[in-house]
Design a protein around this motif. Structure first.
Motif, mmCIF file in Angstrom:
data_model
loop_
_atom_site.group_PDB
_atom_site.id
_atom_site.type_symbol
_atom_site.label_atom_id
_atom_site.label_comp_id
_atom_site.label_asym_id
_atom_site.label_seq_id
_atom_site.Cartn_x
_atom_site.Cartn_y
_atom_site.Cartn_z
ATOM 1 N N TRP A 144 2.192 -4.898 2.842
ATOM 2 C CA TRP A 144 3.674 -4.207 2.878
ATOM 3 C C TRP A 144 3.442 -2.670 2.661
ATOM 4 C CZ3 TRP A 144 8.442 -7.186 2.038
ATOM 5 C CH2 TRP A 144 8.156 -8.592 1.768
ATOM 6 N N HIS A 145 4.003 -1.883 3.167
ATOM 7 C CA HIS A 145 4.094 -0.318 3.025
ATOM 8 C C HIS A 145 5.041 -0.035 1.817
ATOM 9 C CE1 HIS A 145 1.302 0.389 6.499
ATOM 10 N NE2 HIS A 145 1.713 -0.860 6.491
ATOM 11 N N GLY A 146 4.581 0.613 0.685
ATOM 12 C CA GLY A 146 5.613 1.100 0.024
ATOM 13 C C GLY A 146 6.084 2.558 0.345
ATOM 14 N N SER A 147 7.552 2.543 -0.009
ATOM 15 C CA SER A 147 8.308 3.907 0.682
ATOM 16 C C SER A 147 9.133 4.289 -0.620
ATOM 17 C CB SER A 147 9.145 3.229 2.115
ATOM 18 O OG SER A 147 9.979 4.466 2.131
ATOM 19 N N ALA A 148 9.127 5.566 -0.833
ATOM 20 C CA ALA A 148 10.024 5.980 -1.915
ATOM 21 C C ALA A 148 11.075 7.257 -1.315
ATOM 22 C CB ALA A 148 9.239 6.648 -3.027
ATOM 23 N N THR A 149 10.406 8.223 -0.816
ATOM 24 C CA THR A 149 11.182 8.994 -0.109
ATOM 25 C C THR A 149 10.813 9.778 1.142
ATOM 26 O OG1 THR A 149 10.055 10.811 -1.408
ATOM 27 C CG2 THR A 149 11.961 9.757 -2.513
ATOM 28 N N SER A 150 9.766 9.581 1.505
ATOM 29 C CA SER A 150 9.195 10.095 2.674
ATOM 30 C C SER A 150 8.907 9.168 3.899
ATOM 31 C CB SER A 150 7.796 10.900 2.438
ATOM 32 O OG SER A 150 7.705 11.583 1.363
ATOM 33 N N ARG A 151 9.153 9.740 5.014
ATOM 34 C CA ARG A 151 9.068 8.837 6.393
ATOM 35 C C ARG A 151 7.547 8.432 6.779
ATOM 36 N NH1 ARG A 151 13.474 10.585 10.803
ATOM 37 N NH2 ARG A 151 15.267 10.444 9.429
ATOM 38 N N GLU A 152 6.563 9.255 6.177
ATOM 39 C CA GLU A 152 5.252 8.691 6.464
ATOM 40 C C GLU A 152 4.830 7.163 6.428
ATOM 41 O OE1 GLU A 152 5.034 13.206 5.890
ATOM 42 O OE2 GLU A 152 6.053 11.253 4.970
ATOM 43 N N ILE A 184 0.792 -1.175 -0.064
ATOM 44 C CA ILE A 184 -0.061 0.022 -0.138
ATOM 45 C C ILE A 184 0.999 1.199 -0.093
ATOM 46 C CG2 ILE A 184 -1.779 -1.374 1.276
ATOM 47 C CD1 ILE A 184 -0.994 0.738 3.589
ATOM 48 N N GLY A 185 0.328 2.366 -0.468
ATOM 49 C CA GLY A 185 0.674 3.708 -0.371
ATOM 50 C C GLY A 185 -0.119 4.727 -0.699
ATOM 51 N N LYS A 186 0.492 6.057 -0.663
ATOM 52 C CA LYS A 186 -0.581 6.892 -1.177
ATOM 53 C C LYS A 186 -0.312 7.462 -2.581
ATOM 54 C CE LYS A 186 2.931 10.880 -0.961
ATOM 55 N NZ LYS A 186 2.885 11.068 -2.392
ATOM 56 N N GLY A 187 0.463 6.846 -3.291
ATOM 57 C CA GLY A 187 0.568 6.958 -4.735
ATOM 58 C C GLY A 187 1.211 8.156 -5.094
ATOM 59 N N LEU A 210 8.069 -3.593 4.775
ATOM 60 C CA LEU A 210 8.416 -2.470 4.042
ATOM 61 C C LEU A 210 8.907 -2.799 2.941
ATOM 62 C CD1 LEU A 210 8.763 0.780 4.336
ATOM 63 C CD2 LEU A 210 11.080 0.401 4.822
ATOM 64 N N PHE A 211 8.379 -2.162 1.817
ATOM 65 C CA PHE A 211 8.920 -2.192 0.388
ATOM 66 C C PHE A 211 9.746 -0.947 -0.136
ATOM 67 C CE2 PHE A 211 8.853 -6.000 -2.389
ATOM 68 C CZ PHE A 211 9.591 -5.573 -3.509
ATOM 69 N N SER A 212 10.927 -0.727 -0.090
ATOM 70 C CA SER A 212 11.482 0.313 -0.557
ATOM 71 C C SER A 212 11.567 0.556 -1.993
ATOM 72 C CB SER A 212 12.996 0.357 -0.215
ATOM 73 O OG SER A 212 13.891 1.399 -0.672
ATOM 74 N N ALA A 213 11.379 1.545 -2.679
ATOM 75 C CA ALA A 213 11.241 1.864 -3.940
ATOM 76 C C ALA A 213 12.376 1.604 -4.588
ATOM 77 C CB ALA A 213 10.727 3.102 -4.438
#
Length: 388
Positions: free
Chosen positions: A176-184, A110-113, A196-199
């Motif tokens: 899982w929580h998709g993460s790109a550049t933000s800590r949220e 999941i993620g904010k998109g 966690l899934f890092s871009a």
């Protein structure tokens, strides 16, 4: 280590030939890539969710349900489910249905998109998108675990002793929580004890490694067992050949086309040359041994146990793409599977469906069937979406 093939279902001209497939052809290509991933032995196949051009991945539950009907083993991922844009009740209904149709082979990321156009399409503002993502996840999570839910969220109508059907197959689904550049997203994953899934795609590894360090710190802060923290990571590109010279020569037209496109859009590429891209990005381009060594270097920084590759050719010929994936599975994956541990949870349906009428909502008990299911399980100490 586990391996995914992932597609965002970009519908754009081929970066090298300039030929643009029809929408129908692009979807057929996507399905073919999913079947190839299962045939070759990948552990999972992921489909993105975007609601703006040049993507046609606006309905991952539909696409993944079709793939589920054509496959039998491979796990099915969203990459990502944009909960900041969706009604979490409707999202639950779609994914609980898919969960049953796939026999419990569903994992959610999941993620904010990303993207201004899709945010405007759903009337989501930059100021509220993170709150929407967190609230949507909290409500989605409760519905998955509880047969009846009462809540007063900010961004959708309230629920009073609501039942949402069908009740799920997995108890609970792994998120899982998709993460790109933000800590949220990182903070949300650590708070709930989720993977966690890092871009790990657009930049050198440093900012991604910093977010992973933050995730592990927050994970322990919330009282979770450090050995149970799980990280996945993406790659900016992949092409392996028997020699590094062959791999670099085949990939060069693709890289140069993508770099020129970025410049034409007024963007300065992060990596100006293919050599820099191969050296500093997460792309895996070279001989099998070079790819193995680079994954190990990335693992030293990220500690990841899941890795994704692009599912489609993306400028390579179909023959080059297949041969490279075959080489990955024959020469690269076995070495990485041997050296890097798997995630700290079974790669299988989570708490497969109990007998009818036992804790699945049939008896109206409302029991939380996933309360001790390891990572991703709810516990009494966790925050929940409450009346406000």
């Amino acid at each position: 280590m586990k391996f995914l093939a992932i597609s965002l279902v970009v519908h754009a001209p081929d970066p090298v030939t300039g030929v643009r497939k029809t929408t129908h052809e692009r979807f057929r290509e996507l399905i073919g890539n999913a079947l190839l991933a299962e045939e070759l032995g990948f552990d999972g196949f992921g489909v993105g969710e975007r609601h703006e051009r040049p993507f046609i991945s606006s309905s991952p539950p539909v696409v993944l349900s079709h793939i589920a009907a054509l496959t039998s083993r491979i796990r099915l991922f969203t990459a990502v489910t944009t909960l900041s844009l969706l009604d979490p009740v409707r999202a639950y209904e779609d994914y609980a249905t898919l969960d049953h149709l796939s026999g419990g082979r569903l994992d959610l990321i999941i993620g904010k998109g990303n993207g201004t156009a899709q945010r405007e399409l759903f009337a989501v503002t930059p100021e509220d998108q993170w709150d929407r993502n967190a609230e949507g996840y909290e409500l989605f999570r409760r519905i998955w675990r509880q047969d009846r839910v009462s809540a007063s969220p900010r961004f959708r109508p309230g629920l009073t002793d609501a039942e949402v059907w069908p009740r799920p197959y997995q108890r609970p689904v792994r998120v899982w929580h998709g993460s790109a550049t933000s800590r949220e997203s990182v903070d949300l994953a650590a708070r709930y004890g989720d993977p966690l899934f890092s871009a790990n795609v657009s930049n050198p590894i440093e900012p991604y490694a910093e977010l992973v360090r933050h995730y592990r710190e927050r994970w322990e802060h919330h009282g979770h067992d450090p050995s149970r923290a799980v990280v996945g990571a993406g790659t900016a590109g992949y092409y392996a050949a028997r020699t590094s010279q062959e791999a670099v020569a085949a990939y060069r037209p693709l890289f140069e086309s993508q770099r020129d496109f970025q410049r034409n859009q007024g963007l300065e590429p992060v990596f100006a040359t293919l050599e820099d891209f191969v050296e500093r990005s997460s792309a895996l381009i070279g001989s099998p041994q070079q790819v193995i060594e680079k994954v190990h270097r990335q693992h030293e920084r990220l500690g990841h146990s899941v890795l994704h590759l692009r599912a489609e050719a993306s400028g390579l010929t179909d023959a080059q793409h297949r041969e490279s994936l075959e080489l990955f599975q024959s020469d690269i994956a076995p070495a990485l599977r041997h050296a890097i541990p798997d995630p700290a949870f079974p790669w299988a349906p989570v708490n497969a469906e109990p007998d009818p009428g036992v804790g699945d909502g049939e008896d109206g008990s409302g029991a939380d069937a996933g309360s001790d299911a390891g990572p991703g399980a709810v516990s009494a100490s966790e925050p929940a979406l409450t009346d406000r």
